[in-house]
Design an enzyme around this catalytic site. Structure first.
Site, PDB file in Angstrom:
ATOM      1  N   ASN A   1      -3.717   1.093 -10.424  1.00 47.10           N
ATOM      2  CA  ASN A   1      -4.096  -0.104  -9.684  1.00 47.10           C
ATOM      3  C   ASN A   1      -2.884  -0.701  -8.981  1.00 47.10           C
ATOM      4  O   ASN A   1      -1.758  -0.639  -9.474  1.00 47.10           O
ATOM      5  CB  ASN A   1      -4.812  -1.136 -10.565  1.00 47.10           C
ATOM      6  CG  ASN A   1      -4.077  -1.505 -11.825  1.00 47.10           C
ATOM      7  OD1 ASN A   1      -3.345  -0.708 -12.398  1.00 47.10           O
ATOM      8  ND2 ASN A   1      -4.257  -2.735 -12.272  1.00 47.10           N
TER       9      ASN A   1
ATOM     10  N   GLU B   1      -1.875  -4.263  -7.147  1.00 48.96           N
ATOM     11  CA  GLU B   1      -2.201  -5.659  -6.848  1.00 48.96           C
ATOM     12  C   GLU B   1      -1.222  -6.190  -5.803  1.00 48.96           C
ATOM     13  O   GLU B   1      -0.138  -5.640  -5.626  1.00 48.96           O
ATOM     14  CB  GLU B   1      -2.105  -6.493  -8.141  1.00 48.96           C
ATOM     15  CG  GLU B   1      -3.041  -5.989  -9.217  1.00 48.96           C
ATOM     16  CD  GLU B   1      -2.955  -6.790 -10.513  1.00 48.96           C
ATOM     17  OE1 GLU B   1      -2.037  -7.623 -10.650  1.00 48.96           O
ATOM     18  OE2 GLU B   1      -3.819  -6.563 -11.375  1.00 48.96           O
TER      19      GLU B   1
ATOM     20  N   CYS C   1      -8.202  -0.801  -7.119  1.00 50.13           N
ATOM     21  CA  CYS C   1      -8.266  -0.244  -8.470  1.00 50.13           C
ATOM     22  C   CYS C   1      -7.723   1.188  -8.504  1.00 50.13           C
ATOM     23  O   CYS C   1      -7.715   1.898  -7.488  1.00 50.13           O
ATOM     24  CB  CYS C   1      -9.711  -0.202  -8.962  1.00 50.13           C
ATOM     25  SG  CYS C   1     -10.479  -1.800  -9.167  1.00 50.13           S
TER      26      CYS C   1
ATOM     27  N   GLU D   1      -9.043   3.840  -9.672  1.00 51.17           N
ATOM     28  CA  GLU D   1     -10.026   4.871  -9.331  1.00 51.17           C
ATOM     29  C   GLU D   1     -10.110   5.077  -7.825  1.00 51.17           C
ATOM     30  O   GLU D   1     -10.200   6.208  -7.332  1.00 51.17           O
ATOM     31  CB  GLU D   1     -11.420   4.473  -9.842  1.00 51.17           C
ATOM     32  CG  GLU D   1     -11.515   4.318 -11.349  1.00 51.17           C
ATOM     33  CD  GLU D   1     -11.229   2.910 -11.840  1.00 51.17           C
ATOM     34  OE1 GLU D   1     -10.319   2.250 -11.292  1.00 51.17           O
ATOM     35  OE2 GLU D   1     -11.910   2.465 -12.774  1.00 51.17           O
TER      36      GLU D   1
ATOM     37  N   CYS E   1     -15.229  -0.587 -11.951  1.00 51.30           N
ATOM     38  CA  CYS E   1     -15.910  -1.771 -11.409  1.00 51.30           C
ATOM     39  C   CYS E   1     -16.997  -1.326 -10.421  1.00 51.30           C
ATOM     40  O   CYS E   1     -17.085  -0.139 -10.054  1.00 51.30           O
ATOM     41  CB  CYS E   1     -14.907  -2.712 -10.740  1.00 51.30           C
ATOM     42  SG  CYS E   1     -14.370  -2.154  -9.104  1.00 51.30           S
TER      43      CYS E   1
ATOM     44  N   CYS F   1     -15.768   0.452  -7.241  1.00 51.90           N
ATOM     45  CA  CYS F   1     -15.313   1.826  -7.515  1.00 51.90           C
ATOM     46  C   CYS F   1     -16.486   2.759  -7.782  1.00 51.90           C
ATOM     47  O   CYS F   1     -16.462   3.918  -7.362  1.00 51.90           O
ATOM     48  CB  CYS F   1     -14.340   1.838  -8.690  1.00 51.90           C
ATOM     49  SG  CYS F   1     -12.733   1.144  -8.254  1.00 51.90           S
TER      50      CYS F   1
HETATM   51  N1  THU Z   1      -8.866  -2.389 -12.473  1.00 54.88           N
HETATM   52  C1  THU Z   1      -8.778  -1.053 -12.212  1.00 54.88           C
HETATM   53  O1  THU Z   1      -7.794  -0.570 -11.643  1.00 54.88           O
HETATM   54  N2  THU Z   1      -9.809  -0.266 -12.611  1.00 54.88           N
HETATM   55  C2  THU Z   1     -10.866  -0.686 -13.356  1.00 54.88           C
HETATM   56  O2  THU Z   1     -11.710   0.118 -13.722  1.00 54.88           O
HETATM   57  C3  THU Z   1     -10.985  -2.110 -13.711  1.00 54.88           C
HETATM   58  C4  THU Z   1     -10.012  -3.021 -13.080  1.00 54.88           C
HETATM   59  C5  THU Z   1      -7.720  -3.241 -12.118  1.00 54.88           C
HETATM   60  C6  THU Z   1      -7.907  -4.186 -10.981  1.00 54.88           C
HETATM   61  C7  THU Z   1      -6.865  -5.244 -11.310  1.00 54.88           C
HETATM   62  O3  THU Z   1      -5.605  -4.826 -10.824  1.00 54.88           O
HETATM   63  C8  THU Z   1      -6.806  -5.268 -12.814  1.00 54.88           C
HETATM   64  O4  THU Z   1      -7.375  -4.036 -13.241  1.00 54.88           O
HETATM   65  C9  THU Z   1      -7.563  -6.418 -13.469  1.00 54.88           C
HETATM   66  O5  THU Z   1      -8.857  -6.484 -12.985  1.00 54.88           O
END
Ligand code: THU
Length: 130
Positions: A43, A45, A54, A56, A87, A90
């Site tokens: 991920n 941010e 994310c 994925e 999520c 994704c």
């Molecule tokens: N996140 C993912 O990378 N994949 C998931 O399946 C769930 C959430 C990340 C997004 C964000 O950077 C952090 O987790 C918190 O939501």
């Protein structure tokens, strides 16, 4: 060693690169192509929060941009007791580009579950409906 172990390990390693200064929630993903190539993602941010991508989707977009088009499985790893499923955004992207993938959920220590994407995204919208 189960077949899924090396894919999970690749996702664990990818998680180490997560750029998650705001949530502190690091996620790694490892996507396996039909030919057995593994493409990883973490991920990412940023300061707007909303433009976060994310793990994925990073893995899928990396794979697509490298020319891969057929996929078998994806492993998703977070440091949680309860497994972290993809999520909604994704699920949509994985479905459109990967079809009914096997979804392997794991944490840093063990595998926590295996699902089919069609079960996680019932009644999907996709290009067949356009
Ligand atoms: N996140 C993912 O990378 N994949 C998931 O399946 C769930 C959430 C990340 C997004 C964000 O950077 C952090 O987790 C918190 O939501």
């Amino acid at each position: 060693m189960r077949a899924s172990d090396s894919l999970v390990d690749a996702a664990r390693r990818a998680r180490e690169y997560a750029v998650a200064p705001f949530s502190g929630f690091k996620v790694g993903a490892a996507l396996e192509t039909a030919g057995g190539v593994v493409i990883t993602g973490c991920n990412v941010e940023n300061a707007t929060y909303g433009l976060t991508v994310c793990a994925e989707r990073v893995a899928m977009f990396k794979a697509l941009s490298d020319g891969h088009r057929e996929f078998r499985r994806i492993a998703i790893v977070a440091d949680t007791e309860v497994p972290t499923p993809p999520c909604g955004a994704c699920r949509q992207i994985l479905w459109e580009f990967g079809g009914d993938l096997e979804i392997i959920l794991a944490n840093l220590l063990e595998e926590k579950g295996v699902h089919r994407l069609k079960d996680l995204l019932p009644l999907p919208f996709d290009a067949r409906l356009l």
